[in-house]
Design an enzyme around this catalytic site. Structure first.
Site, short mmCIF file in Angstrom:
data_model
loop_
_atom_site.label_atom_id
_atom_site.label_comp_id
_atom_site.label_asym_id
_atom_site.label_seq_id
_atom_site.Cartn_x
_atom_site.Cartn_y
_atom_site.Cartn_z
N ALA A 264 0.63 -0.81 -0.07
CA ALA A 264 -0.40 -0.20 -0.22
C ALA A 264 0.63 1.18 0.50
O ALA A 264 -0.15 2.57 -0.51
CB ALA A 264 -0.60 0.05 1.31
N ALA A 265 1.99 1.12 0.72
CA ALA A 265 2.86 2.61 0.35
C ALA A 265 3.25 2.94 -0.55
O ALA A 265 3.31 2.23 -1.98
CB ALA A 265 4.02 1.73 1.39
N PRO A 266 3.16 4.60 -1.02
CA PRO A 266 3.06 5.89 0.13
C PRO A 266 1.44 5.44 1.03
O PRO A 266 1.23 6.60 1.51
CB PRO A 266 3.74 6.74 0.13
CG PRO A 266 3.47 6.64 -1.85
CD PRO A 266 3.48 5.01 -1.94
N GLY A 267 0.55 5.15 -0.07
CA GLY A 267 -1.25 4.83 0.77
C GLY A 267 -1.87 5.95 -0.63
O GLY A 267 -2.96 6.84 0.45
N GLY A 268 -1.59 6.24 -1.29
CA GLY A 268 -1.91 8.12 -2.06
C GLY A 268 -3.54 7.48 -2.51
O GLY A 268 -3.96 7.66 -2.47
N LYS A 269 -3.42 5.71 -3.12
CA LYS A 269 -4.45 4.75 -3.31
C LYS A 269 -5.61 4.58 -2.49
O LYS A 269 -6.52 4.59 -2.24
CB LYS A 269 -4.05 3.48 -4.30
CG LYS A 269 -3.79 3.71 -5.61
CD LYS A 269 -3.30 2.67 -6.21
CE LYS A 269 -2.28 3.02 -7.58
NZ LYS A 269 -1.11 2.88 -7.10
N ASP A 311 4.01 -9.68 4.85
CA ASP A 311 4.38 -9.99 3.54
C ASP A 311 3.15 -10.46 2.47
O ASP A 311 2.38 -11.51 3.18
CB ASP A 311 4.88 -11.06 3.66
CG ASP A 311 5.96 -10.90 2.19
OD1 ASP A 311 5.20 -11.58 0.97
OD2 ASP A 311 7.59 -11.52 2.19
N ASP A 343 -1.55 -3.55 -6.07
CA ASP A 343 -0.57 -2.92 -6.55
C ASP A 343 0.91 -3.13 -6.18
O ASP A 343 2.06 -3.23 -5.48
CB ASP A 343 -0.51 -0.95 -6.33
CG ASP A 343 0.19 -0.36 -6.98
OD1 ASP A 343 1.16 -0.95 -8.20
OD2 ASP A 343 0.13 0.70 -6.67
N CYS A 396 3.01 -0.12 -12.37
CA CYS A 396 3.81 0.84 -12.96
C CYS A 396 4.58 0.59 -14.21
O CYS A 396 5.54 1.38 -14.09
CB CYS A 396 3.83 2.29 -11.99
SG CYS A 396 4.95 1.14 -10.28
#
Length: 446
Positions: A264-269, A311, A343, A396
């Site tokens: 998840a990091a950095p957390g925008g989504k 993990d 992601d 990405c």
């Protein structure tokens, strides 16, 4: 690196700091890591740190040309690495023809001053002066000759160029060119707090040019530091590329759902999910420090999620846990999720304009290795999804092994129903495609 004899506001100071950062990238550090270390060693004020960062990023966007020029202008590779990095920075600035950031003769003078200031490289100040002055005298000839080398012409490793050409025979040149351009600054408007139209009005009142380019996406005409963006600290908007803003809406969230944001990091989504619906979100990442960034974003936006160190390869398959640290075992409580955002790790080939160092840190073999890792993650997460639930695969990356081929193989292994999603987004030179190179595949569990 010795800053002590230089004025902190001087270009020489900034060149020395940027040169050290470039040298660290050549030794395997990411550019953000390198800059953090440089800043920790210096007493530079904010303006000078900005100059160091700007020069370092400018250099990474043309370092291929600088490397080829250094080889042509010197009889042997400059040592130590700081000297090489400093020359790369100076040559990159001197190679700028349209709207150069600094006067060219000032660059030469300050590069020599920077060299003389550090006892490790002071012996080479005459060489630096001679190399840079020769480049200015013969710039057109030297640049034309250098650009016969694909490394200089495209500013990518040759294996990267070949792989892009094979994957995108029609668009490879536009994609490579776009990857060398500074990215725009795009905001995601938080509709829980303000409408897009009212936020555009707020920007206009602050004399900031911007336009709407997506449902909640607003692109600034000129990038700004976040502390100068109206309403940012109050949670009215977040920085997020237009392509990344597609993720959360694709999951078709309904209030009350249980959602996992894996990796998840950095957390925008993560935050976008919570802005769209009243859902319960678990944000998973293997790095506790990276989870702190999610916590900061959540706090600024006044949102809540469960932050979980773990993990993503394990949880549903206890027999796989032997090779993973025991501190990450048992993060899943056994309750299946309604939606999963995956992601997954990738080469990040689709975001090189934001991270121009990536192309130099990656190797050609990384693509297959990361695709294998991501396949393990996806198969594990699938077991955590309830029947009829949806999983969104996001990368990405522009490489088919990590995107479309991954999606096809996953669907076949798991009998997953593939739903409509954008697929591969290609960043080209058109305004409509001025976004990062993300890939989306959406699956439903039968």
């Amino acid at each position: 690196m010795n800053f002590s004899t230089l004025k902190t506001e001087s270009l020489a100071y900034a060149l020395l700091g940027a040169g050290q950062a470039i040298a660290m990238v050549r030794d395997g550090a990411s550019l953000p890591q390198a800059l953090s270390q440089v800043f920790a060693q210096s007493a530079a004020p904010a303006a000078t740190r900005g100059a160091i960062q700007d020069i370092a990023y400018r250099t990474m966007r043309s370092v291929g040309l600088a490397e080829v020029l250094i080889a042509a202008l010197t009889s042997k590779a400059p040592e130590p690495s700081l000297l090489h990095g400093l020359l790369c920075c100076a040559l990159s600035l001197l190679a700028e023809v349209d709207k150069p950031a600094y006067d060219h003769f000032t660059v030469v003078d300050q590069a020599v001053t920077a060299t003389a200031s550090d006892f490790n490289i002071a012996h080479a100040k005459g060489m630096v002066n001679a190399v840079l002055r020769r480049f200015l005298r013969e710039r057109d000839t030297l640049t034309t000759e250098a650009n016969k080398n694909p490394l200089a012409l495209w500013n990518y490793p040759v294996w990267w160029i070949d792989q892009m050409q094979a994957a995108y025979p029609q668009d490879w040149q536009a994609i490579l060119t776009r990857g060398n351009q500074p990215p725009p600054l795009t905001l995601r408007v938080n509709q829980r707090k303000i409408s897009v139209q009212k936020y555009l009005q707020l920007l206009s009142e602050n004399n900031i040019g911007a336009r709407q380019i997506g449902p909640v996406a607003v692109r600034l005409d000129k990038p700004l530091p976040v502390n100068q963006i109206p309403g940012f600290e109050d949670g009215l908007a977040s920085v997020q590329d237009a392509a990344a803003q597609l993720a959360a809406p694709l999951l078709d969230l309904q209030d009350g759902m249980r959602v996992l944001d894996a990796c998840a990091a950095p957390g925008g989504k993560t935050c976008h999910l919570l802005e769209l619906a009243d859902v319960t979100v678990t944000a998973l990442d293997h790095d506790a420090k990276r989870l702190q960034r999610i916590a900061q974003n959540l706090q600024r936006l006044q949102l809540n999620a469960t932050l979980q160190v773990g993990d993503a390869r394990i949880g549903a398959h206890p027999d796989n846990s032997e090779s993973v640290s025991s501190t990450t075992n048992g993060w899943w409580d056994g309750q299946q999720f309604d939606r999963i955002l995956a992601d997954v790790p990738c080469t990040a080939s689709g975001i090189v304009r934001r991270h121009p160092d990536i192309r130099w840190l990656r190797r050609g073999t990384d693509t297959d290795q990361l695709a294998t890792l991501s396949a393990d993650i996806l198969d594990n997460l699938w077991q955590m999804l309830r029947p009829d639930g949806k999983l969104l695969l996001v990368t990405c990356s522009l490489w088919p092994q990590e995107s479309e081929a991954q999606a096809v193989a996953f669907a076949q292994r798991n009998q997953a129903i593939r739903l409509t999603a954008p697929g591969q987004l290609i960043p080209t030179m058109s305004d409509e495609q001025d976004h990062d190179g993300l890939f989306y595949a959406l699956f439903q569990k039968a």
